[in-house]
Design an enzyme around this catalytic site. Structure first.
Site, PDB file in Angstrom:
ATOM      1  N   HIS A 185       0.832  -1.204   0.000  1.00 18.51           N
ATOM      2  CA  HIS A 185       0.000   0.000   0.000  1.00 18.51           C
ATOM      3  C   HIS A 185       0.872   1.261   0.000  1.00 18.51           C
ATOM      4  O   HIS A 185       0.620   2.214  -0.748  1.00 18.51           O
ATOM      5  CB  HIS A 185      -0.902  -0.032   1.233  1.00 18.51           C
ATOM      6  CG  HIS A 185      -1.935   1.042   1.261  1.00 18.51           C
ATOM      7  ND1 HIS A 185      -2.748   1.265   2.361  1.00 18.51           N
ATOM      8  CD2 HIS A 185      -2.312   1.979   0.347  1.00 18.51           C
ATOM      9  CE1 HIS A 185      -3.561   2.255   2.108  1.00 18.51           C
ATOM     10  NE2 HIS A 185      -3.317   2.717   0.895  1.00 18.51           N
TER      11      HIS A 185
ATOM     12  N   GLU B 203       2.368   1.673  -3.394  1.00 22.01           N
ATOM     13  CA  GLU B 203       1.375   2.168  -4.358  1.00 22.01           C
ATOM     14  C   GLU B 203       1.316   3.691  -4.325  1.00 22.01           C
ATOM     15  O   GLU B 203       1.263   4.350  -5.361  1.00 22.01           O
ATOM     16  CB  GLU B 203       0.005   1.570  -4.032  1.00 22.01           C
ATOM     17  CG  GLU B 203      -1.132   2.132  -4.869  1.00 22.01           C
ATOM     18  CD  GLU B 203      -2.364   2.425  -4.029  1.00 22.01           C
ATOM     19  OE1 GLU B 203      -2.862   3.567  -4.111  1.00 22.01           O
ATOM     20  OE2 GLU B 203      -2.814   1.531  -3.277  1.00 22.01           O
ATOM     21  N   HIS B 204       1.337   4.270  -3.128  1.00 23.12           N
ATOM     22  CA  HIS B 204       1.344   5.728  -2.994  1.00 23.12           C
ATOM     23  C   HIS B 204       2.673   6.315  -3.494  1.00 23.12           C
ATOM     24  O   HIS B 204       2.693   7.342  -4.165  1.00 23.12           O
ATOM     25  CB  HIS B 204       1.176   6.122  -1.522  1.00 23.12           C
ATOM     26  CG  HIS B 204      -0.224   6.031  -1.020  1.00 23.12           C
ATOM     27  ND1 HIS B 204      -0.893   7.113  -0.463  1.00 23.12           N
ATOM     28  CD2 HIS B 204      -1.091   4.995  -0.958  1.00 23.12           C
ATOM     29  CE1 HIS B 204      -2.098   6.747  -0.094  1.00 23.12           C
ATOM     30  NE2 HIS B 204      -2.250   5.450  -0.379  1.00 23.12           N
TER      31      HIS B 204
ATOM     32  N   GLU C  82      -4.286   6.884   7.134  1.00 22.62           N
ATOM     33  CA  GLU C  82      -5.406   6.308   6.370  1.00 22.62           C
ATOM     34  C   GLU C  82      -5.880   5.002   7.002  1.00 22.62           C
ATOM     35  O   GLU C  82      -7.086   4.764   7.145  1.00 22.62           O
ATOM     36  CB  GLU C  82      -4.977   6.072   4.928  1.00 22.62           C
ATOM     37  CG  GLU C  82      -6.059   5.454   4.055  1.00 22.62           C
ATOM     38  CD  GLU C  82      -5.586   5.145   2.643  1.00 22.62           C
ATOM     39  OE1 GLU C  82      -6.109   4.188   2.034  1.00 22.62           O
ATOM     40  OE2 GLU C  82      -4.683   5.868   2.147  1.00 22.62           O
TER      41      GLU C  82
ATOM     42  N   GLU D  50       4.812   9.016   2.956  1.00 25.47           N
ATOM     43  CA  GLU D  50       3.692   8.158   2.589  1.00 25.47           C
ATOM     44  C   GLU D  50       3.514   6.980   3.544  1.00 25.47           C
ATOM     45  O   GLU D  50       2.408   6.476   3.696  1.00 25.47           O
ATOM     46  CB  GLU D  50       3.878   7.634   1.153  1.00 25.47           C
ATOM     47  CG  GLU D  50       3.967   8.719   0.106  1.00 25.47           C
ATOM     48  CD  GLU D  50       2.727   9.595   0.071  1.00 25.47           C
ATOM     49  OE1 GLU D  50       1.607   9.051   0.183  1.00 25.47           O
ATOM     50  OE2 GLU D  50       2.876  10.822  -0.058  1.00 25.47           O
TER      51      GLU D  50
END
Length: 242
Positions: A68, A71-72, A166, A144
């Site tokens: 994840h 991905e960012h 998040e 991130e």
């Protein structure tokens, strides 16, 4: 060119199989890169949206959320496109009808769609380059992923990060937490026992070195990554491997 012959090579891709799928009224083509072995799926139909997706098998071995975070992070610039915010720059004046990136339980997806053929191929080049040749400096990982933070000299030490925050929000939903622990109980020791998005309690266990190593291991065509084209276009035109 609107027709393809199995066994023939088009732009370095060998057509292995083609089939008409009546349920979606589409011609489906399965290609394989003749050197890398990378699979490419092309779907040809009358949809005016031309969609491309670069997909990688990103199988997690823990719940640090490395897939994840990556991905960012790849969307924070590459060697060819050293732009801090790729999404933002594309959205400024683009004609895209869809633009996103998603982390699944064992795959990571980079899809976009446009009705403009030139933009379609231009963004395809950007997506391929940021995915395969990202800059990935330590500062991006810390922004991130996670980093230590103090509001002032007297303030308590905090853990911050885009993905960390998040996932704190995601895990505040009791249903999400229940599903995570249910999968862990049903499939202990498997990939699906881990939280690919990142468990907030485990994300700070991820090091920068592990982050870079995960990209090197999973983000290149010979080791399980694949292209996906979903193409909608009118007669006499082509896209993807055509």
């Amino acid at each position: 060119m609107t027709d393809f012959t199995p066994g023939s090579t088009y732009h370095g891709f060998i057509l292995r199989r083609k089939e008409h799928v009546a349920d979606i009224n589409s011609e489906v083509y399965l290609f394989e890169h003749e050197v890398l072995g990378t699979p490419a799926l092309a779907i040809k139909n009358a949809d005016p949206n031309k969609t491309f997706c670069f997909t990688f098998q990103t199988v997690p071995e823990d719940s640090t959320g490395v897939a994840h975070i990556l991905e960012h992070s790849v969307l924070m610039g590459s060697k060819k496109y050293p732009i801090h915010d790729v999404f933002g720059e594309i959205n400024k004046g683009g004609l895209t009808t869809f633009l996103n990136a998603m982390t699944g339980s064992d795959t990571t997806w980079y899809p976009f769609a446009s009705r403009n053929m030139m933009e379609y191929f231009n963004i395809m080049d950007v997506y391929c380059d940021v995915a395969l040749n990202p800059l990935l400096p330590r500062s991006t990982f810390e922004q991130e992923g996670w980093h230590y933070h103090k509001e002032s000299a007297d303030a308590p030490l905090q853990l911050q990060g885009v993905v960390l925050n998040e996932m704190k929000g995601a895990f505040s939903d009791p249903i999400r937490s229940i599903f995570h622990h249910t999968f862990g109980g049903l499939m202990p020791g498997s990939t699906y026992a881990h939280e690919s998005g990142g468990d907030p309690s485990a994300i700070p266990d991820l090091s920068y070195e592990q982050f870079v190593e995960f990209h090197q291991k999973h983000y290149h065509p010979p080791t399980g990554s694949c292209f996906l084209w979903r193409c909608g276009f009118g007669p006499g035109t082509c896209c993807g491997a055509g």
